[in-house]
Design a protein around this motif. Structure first.
Motif, mmCIF file in Angstrom:
data_model
loop_
_atom_site.group_PDB
_atom_site.id
_atom_site.type_symbol
_atom_site.label_atom_id
_atom_site.label_comp_id
_atom_site.label_asym_id
_atom_site.label_seq_id
_atom_site.Cartn_x
_atom_site.Cartn_y
_atom_site.Cartn_z
ATOM 1 N N UNK A 6 0.840 -1.214 0.000
ATOM 2 C CA UNK A 6 0.000 0.000 0.000
ATOM 3 C C UNK A 6 0.868 1.254 0.000
ATOM 4 N N UNK A 9 2.329 1.851 -3.358
ATOM 5 C CA UNK A 9 1.311 2.376 -4.279
ATOM 6 C C UNK A 9 1.108 3.874 -4.063
ATOM 7 N N UNK A 10 0.989 4.265 -2.766
ATOM 8 C CA UNK A 10 0.773 5.682 -2.450
ATOM 9 C C UNK A 10 1.948 6.522 -2.933
ATOM 10 N N UNK A 13 1.877 6.850 -6.685
ATOM 11 C CA UNK A 13 0.857 7.791 -7.153
ATOM 12 C C UNK A 13 1.298 9.224 -6.915
ATOM 13 N N UNK A 14 1.864 9.482 -5.736
ATOM 14 C CA UNK A 14 2.291 10.853 -5.428
ATOM 15 C C UNK A 14 3.418 11.298 -6.356
ATOM 16 N N UNK A 16 4.010 10.175 -9.358
ATOM 17 C CA UNK A 16 3.431 10.401 -10.689
ATOM 18 C C UNK A 16 2.774 11.768 -10.739
ATOM 19 N N UNK A 17 2.044 12.088 -9.667
ATOM 20 C CA UNK A 17 1.339 13.374 -9.632
ATOM 21 C C UNK A 17 2.337 14.521 -9.649
ATOM 22 N N UNK A 18 3.435 14.372 -8.888
ATOM 23 C CA UNK A 18 4.436 15.449 -8.838
ATOM 24 C C UNK A 18 5.087 15.635 -10.194
ATOM 25 N N UNK A 20 3.953 15.136 -13.085
ATOM 26 C CA UNK A 20 3.123 15.554 -14.214
ATOM 27 C C UNK A 20 2.786 17.043 -14.157
ATOM 28 N N UNK A 21 3.649 17.819 -13.505
ATOM 29 C CA UNK A 21 3.434 19.269 -13.477
ATOM 30 C C UNK A 21 3.533 19.864 -14.881
ATOM 31 N N UNK A 22 3.029 21.140 -15.007
ATOM 32 C CA UNK A 22 3.069 21.794 -16.312
ATOM 33 C C UNK A 22 4.474 21.785 -16.884
ATOM 34 N N UNK A 63 -5.026 28.158 -23.718
ATOM 35 C CA UNK A 63 -5.278 26.915 -22.998
ATOM 36 C C UNK A 63 -6.717 26.952 -22.491
ATOM 37 N N UNK A 65 -9.607 26.135 -20.137
ATOM 38 C CA UNK A 65 -9.788 25.701 -18.747
ATOM 39 C C UNK A 65 -11.285 25.625 -18.476
ATOM 40 N N UNK A 66 -11.723 24.482 -17.971
ATOM 41 C CA UNK A 66 -13.162 24.311 -17.735
ATOM 42 C C UNK A 66 -13.557 24.868 -16.368
#
Lengths: 425, 277
Positions: A6, A9-10, A13-14, A16-18, A20-22, A63, A65-66
């Protein structure tokens, strides 16, 4: 073992999130355009236009943005305070006053091209003018219309109103009565939000309610011209029995099942509700759009158009204005209008044949465009508080029959002026 | 004291009524998600769609980046749950076992901090995160969720720690176990249901959270599910009901799955028989 899995996995994920910044800057200007489009066709039209712009403007990338109508005010306020607002902002003119007076929006007078300024009528510009400046480009608007069960109207033999020869408010009341009976109602008023509907329709009877004095201060009055629309609704519900009392607490969409089920002959709704009707009406259901009743000022009514603004903090205001100009070219304005089932404000766009067809009664709505004015209260500071704390409960009680017209007047005027005075010291 | 048969039937009926009351919104959500537009606007709604369709799900996925949003929500909720528990557990142990004035004051502050409304903290928080370059980033959102969940998590865990009899730790010490060994081998396993319950609380509150995510995340690729769900709602509250119900149904599933998996850990009664009285 499981705990380790676990944790891995966490962390994965974190990470991956970091990561994938602009992406980094490539030297091009990037403008963020926050759109509130939400219907499928409208979102598609906006995204397509952004793609078309990006295809021919390699140095100025937009860009998409919704955003969301539901939360736009809070979200924008925080973004402005934090200096993170989108460059181009889609909103409605009645939401702009605080942002305009607060210095968050750029004044557009010098930024917009002459073509766009002259294409949109002055009455529409007034909806986005606060003080001496223009803080939004009004581009889509919708009149309130009567959506009627065409078969029911035809069978009853009543005169069918047209934009050239509409019903008066008196005639509307008597026809609603004629159409009622046996558990059915001539009209269903969805008045969950009663204030803007009442004020906007009251412009047809010369009702103003908000009056600006020579000192620039605004006071509330409730004159005989302001009484016509509220009295009609009240009497239809409480005297004639021609309007259902249960729909008073409903939103527009909530009345549609009853309308389709043959409980109501007519429902006063925004012009864009046609999209839902086309999508949801039972097969073979025959409906039509009628103009709202006319008063001393004809078919005049108040509107709060959708607007495009530029953030004061945007470092690329000129490019943002160019994008707005592109987005609101007549042919593009038509695409946006068709996507949202609304009317464009631009005079060139309004000439487009697609907006004059009898299919889905576009022609009836388009014929009303010239009668649309700035909603009476949208530039009045303190209006939101007056609306929420004073007018909404007062109108709701009056329409349900709990209070009479004198009590309604007393609350709107006396309590209302106390609220407004706090904003005008 | 024995309960009469009639009273028991009444109890079961009340329980059944309560369950129906709780289940109604979820069942209605599922039903709505599978109805075509014409059935949604019917004057005579039905529990079971007459012409069930997957069109709402297709439309929801076509219009909005639901998978990306679900992934973002998962990162934020899982991150918040794990970090909150890791931070809160040792703190809770200290506060439960060492009842000093400071610990009491800290507990009081924790309770009071739950009363702060979101709007009070959002602008300062926004500015702090902006200076840390954590606006529009999931790690920034996770930090906020951890801070937000921490007081309540701490409060919950203090109660669980107090429920672990000190006699067990004393017995371990008598048997020669050191403090760390006692904590890891004796106390921590007994705390497991409390830790799981606390993690679940942090997970669900982060999974459902809307306001912070709305304000702190700017681009569509970063937005979480509750924010994306609002994109199905238009001006004046008009909603694209079918796709909204379909998306909302999918959004509730992970919480239900997580709860279903770990609920036994919460209700297992792991302390039963631990101490001979």
């Amino acid at each position: 073992m499981r705990t380790r899995w676990i944790l891995a996995l966490v962390m994965g994920l974190l990470l991956t999130a970091c990561s994938s910044d602009d992406g980094g800057s490539d030297g091009r200007i990037t403008l963020r355009f926050q759109s509130l489009a939400w219907q499928e066709e409208s979102v598609d039209a906006n995204k397509e236009l952004v793609e078309e712009w990006n295809a021919v403007h390699p140095d100025v990338k937009v860009e998409y943005v919704q955003g969301s109508w539901d939360s736009v005010h809070d979200q924008l306020l925080t973004s402005f305070e934090g200096g993170e607002a989108p460059d181009i902002i889609h909103d409605a003119s009645d939401d702009l006053a605080d942002f305009a007076y607060g210095g968050y929006l750029a004044e557009l007078g010098e930024l917009l091209p002459e073509r766009l300024k002259s294409d949109i009528p002055q009455r529409s510009w007034e909806t986005a003018t606060f003080g001496d400046g223009i803080y939004g480009v009004p581009f889509l608007q919708e009149p309130r219309v009567l959506i009627a069960n065409a078969e029911w109207l035809k069978e009853s033999g009543v005169r069918i109103p047209t934009p050239e020869n509409p019903w008066t408010w008196e005639e509307f009341r008597s026809i609603a009565k004629e159409l009622s009976g046996e558990g059915k109602y001539g009209v269903a008023w969805p008045l969950k939000e009663p204030v803007s509907a009442t004020l906007n329709l009251s412009l047809s009877t010369s009702g103003q309610m908000f009056h600006r004095g020579e000192d620039g201060k605004v006071t509330v009055r409730f004159d005989s011209a302001d009484e016509v629309v509220p009295r009609t609704v009240h009497d239809e519900v409480n005297t004639d029995g021609s309007a259902s009392s249960t729909t008073l607490g409903m939103g527009g969409s909530d009345t549609l099942p009853g309308f389709f089920g043959g409980k109501y002959a007519m429902v006063p709704l925004g012009f864009s509700y046609r999209q839902q009707i086309v999508q949801q009406a039972p097969k073979g259901f025959d409906w039509q759009v009628l103009p709202a009743p006319a008063g001393a000022d004809g078919l005049t009514q108040g509107v709060s158009p959708q607007t495009l603004s530029i953030a004061e903090d945007s470092p690329h205001k000129k490019e943002a204005a160019e994008f707005i100009d592109f987005l609101l070219q007549p042919k593009n304005m038509v695409r946006l209008a068709l996507g949202d089932w609304m009317l464009p404000t631009g005079t060139e766009a309004l000439k487009d044949p697609a907006l004059h067809t009898t299919k889905d009664d576009w022609a009836t709505g388009t014929a009303l465009a010239a009668q649309l004015r700035s909603a009476p209260a949208q530039s009045v500071r303190g209006y939101p508080e007056w609306k929420d704390k004073v007018a909404t409960p007062a109108f709701q009680e009056y329409y349900s029959g709990a209070i009479d017209l004198d009590e309604l007047r007393k609350r709107l005027v006396e309590d209302g002026n106390l609220v407004l005075a706090r904003y005008q010291r | 004291m024995r309960t009469s048969k009639g009273a028991r039937v009444g109890q079961y009926l009340a329980l059944l009524g309560y369950l129906v009351f709780l289940a109604f919104p979820f069942v209605w959500l599922i039903s709505t998600a599978f109805k075509p537009p014409r059935e949604l606007a019917s004057l005579h709604p039905t529990w079971i769609p007459r012409n069930p369709t997957l069109a709402n799900f297709r439309q929801a996925f076509d219009e909005q980046p639901l998978l990306q949003a679900a992934f973002n929500s998962l990162v934020a909720a899982l991150g918040a749950a794990v970090i909150a528990v890791l931070v809160a557990t040792p703190m809770a142990y200290v506060m439960a076992r060492h009842r000093t004035r400071l610990a009491k004051a800290a507990t009081g502050w924790v309770v009071v901090s739950q009363a702060f409304p979101f709007v009070l903290v959002i602008i300062p928080l926004f500015l702090v995160l902006k200076n840390l370059r954590l606006i529009n980033s999931l790690p920034g959102l996770v930090m906020v969720y951890v801070v937000w969940a921490l007081p309540f998590a701490l409060w919950m865990l203090v109660g669980y720690v107090r429920a672990v009899p000190t006699e067990l730790e004393e017995a371990a010490a008598v048997d020669g176990a050191g403090k760390l060994r006692t904590l890891v081998s004796i106390t921590a396993p007994l705390l497991a249901p409390g830790i799981v319950a606390t993690a679940l609380f942090a997970f669900i509150s982060a999974w459902n959270e809307f306001f912070f995510a709305l304000v702190l995340l700017k681009t569509p690729e970063k937005q979480t599910l509750p924010v994306v769900l609002t994109h199905f709602i238009g001006a004046e509250g008009v909603a694209d009901l079918g796709p909204l119900a379909a998306a909302a149904f999918l959004a509730t599933l992970p919480s239900l799955v997580v709860f279903a998996i770990i609920q036994k850990r919460i209700t297992g009664g792991m302390l039963a028989g631990a101490v001979k009285s």
